[in-house]
Design an enzyme around this catalytic site. Structure first.
Site, PDB file in Angstrom:
ATOM      1  N   GLY A  54      90.723  -2.761  59.104  1.00  0.00           N
ATOM      2  CA  GLY A  54      91.056  -3.854  58.192  1.00  0.00           C
ATOM      3  C   GLY A  54      92.295  -4.570  58.678  1.00  0.00           C
ATOM      4  O   GLY A  54      93.242  -4.801  57.928  1.00  0.00           O
ATOM      5  N   HIS A  55      92.284  -4.914  59.949  1.00  0.00           N
ATOM      6  CA  HIS A  55      93.413  -5.621  60.556  1.00  0.00           C
ATOM      7  C   HIS A  55      93.030  -6.103  61.948  1.00  0.00           C
ATOM      8  O   HIS A  55      91.999  -5.717  62.501  1.00  0.00           O
ATOM      9  CB  HIS A  55      94.647  -4.706  60.638  1.00  0.00           C
ATOM     10  CG  HIS A  55      94.410  -3.406  61.322  1.00  0.00           C
ATOM     11  ND1 HIS A  55      94.233  -3.307  62.678  1.00  0.00           N
ATOM     12  CD2 HIS A  55      94.286  -2.147  60.838  1.00  0.00           C
ATOM     13  CE1 HIS A  55      94.033  -2.051  62.993  1.00  0.00           C
ATOM     14  NE2 HIS A  55      94.043  -1.305  61.891  1.00  0.00           N
ATOM     15  N   SER A  56      93.910  -6.936  62.473  1.00  0.00           N
ATOM     16  CA  SER A  56      93.823  -7.368  63.869  1.00  0.00           C
ATOM     17  C   SER A  56      95.127  -6.976  64.549  1.00  0.00           C
ATOM     18  O   SER A  56      96.122  -6.679  63.878  1.00  0.00           O
ATOM     19  CB  SER A  56      93.628  -8.883  63.912  1.00  0.00           C
ATOM     20  OG  SER A  56      93.781  -9.364  65.223  1.00  0.00           O
ATOM     21  N   ARG A 101      88.997  -5.960  62.782  1.00  0.00           N
ATOM     22  CA  ARG A 101      88.031  -4.869  62.805  1.00  0.00           C
ATOM     23  C   ARG A 101      88.119  -4.028  61.546  1.00  0.00           C
ATOM     24  O   ARG A 101      89.200  -3.825  60.977  1.00  0.00           O
ATOM     25  CB  ARG A 101      88.177  -3.982  64.050  1.00  0.00           C
ATOM     26  CG  ARG A 101      89.180  -2.825  64.011  1.00  0.00           C
ATOM     27  CD  ARG A 101      90.630  -3.254  64.011  1.00  0.00           C
ATOM     28  NE  ARG A 101      90.944  -4.256  65.017  1.00  0.00           N
ATOM     29  CZ  ARG A 101      91.353  -3.958  66.242  1.00  0.00           C
ATOM     30  NH1 ARG A 101      91.550  -2.719  66.569  1.00  0.00           N
ATOM     31  NH2 ARG A 101      91.656  -4.908  67.098  1.00  0.00           N
TER      32      ARG A 101
END
Ligand code: TYD
Length: 144
Positions: A54-56, A101
């Site tokens: 839950g981040h890049s 992702r």
């Protein structure tokens, strides 16, 4: 990090030494991996139905391996989502910098091993999905 913009997530085949005593896979000296490994971490005991990621990352490139079990890695580039099912300990999913992702659908007992190109820094994360989408829409995914 202009050179990352054209890089795409892809499955990388790792060496597999087949042996009746049990198989073996290794990574050494960047062989077949497009970055220097600075850090390795792994997640485990992921409860059924839980989601990770839950981040890049602005800079970090990663190679994700299901060393045990299976899970999905869902990748978003600002326009399209793609999903990779990881369930083979001799395959890694290469994720360049700048891709959002999430990881989900973990089978019980799964271990997710991640090799990454940077040491841990919270400043390298983009954790706000709306911010990520704005960055992607303006041509900046955090990887420049
Ligand atoms: P995070 O990267 O958000 O986990 P995931 O993407 O696997 O869901 O990290 C969760 C927490 O762990 C966060 O507080 C940062 C910390 N952390 C470290 O201290 N060092 C590390 O190498 C990593 C990957 C995370």
């Amino acid at each position: 990090m202009e050179q990352n913009v054209t890089l795409e997530p892809r499955i990388i085949q790792l060496p597999k030494i087949c042996d009746p005593r049990g198989n073996l896979t290794f990574v050494q000296d960047m062989d077949g991996i497009p970055f220097n490994i600075e850090r390795v971490y792994w997640t485990y005991d992921v409860p059924s139905g839980e989601s990770r990621g839950g981040h890049s990352h602005r800079e970090a490139e990663e190679l994700v391996v299901a060393v045990s079990g299976s899970f999905n890695v869902n990748i978003f580039d600002g326009e399209d989502w793609s999903t990779f099912l990881l369930n083979r300990p001799f395959q890694g999913l290469y994720i360049p910098a700048g891709y959002w992702r999430t990881l989900d659908n973990f089978a019980s007992g799964s271990v997710c091993l991640v090799m990454t190109s940077t040491i841990y820094s919270e400043d390298d994360y983009v954790r706000d999905y709306e911010e990520y989408k704005r960055m992607a829409a303006s041509g900046r995914r955090g990887d420049e």
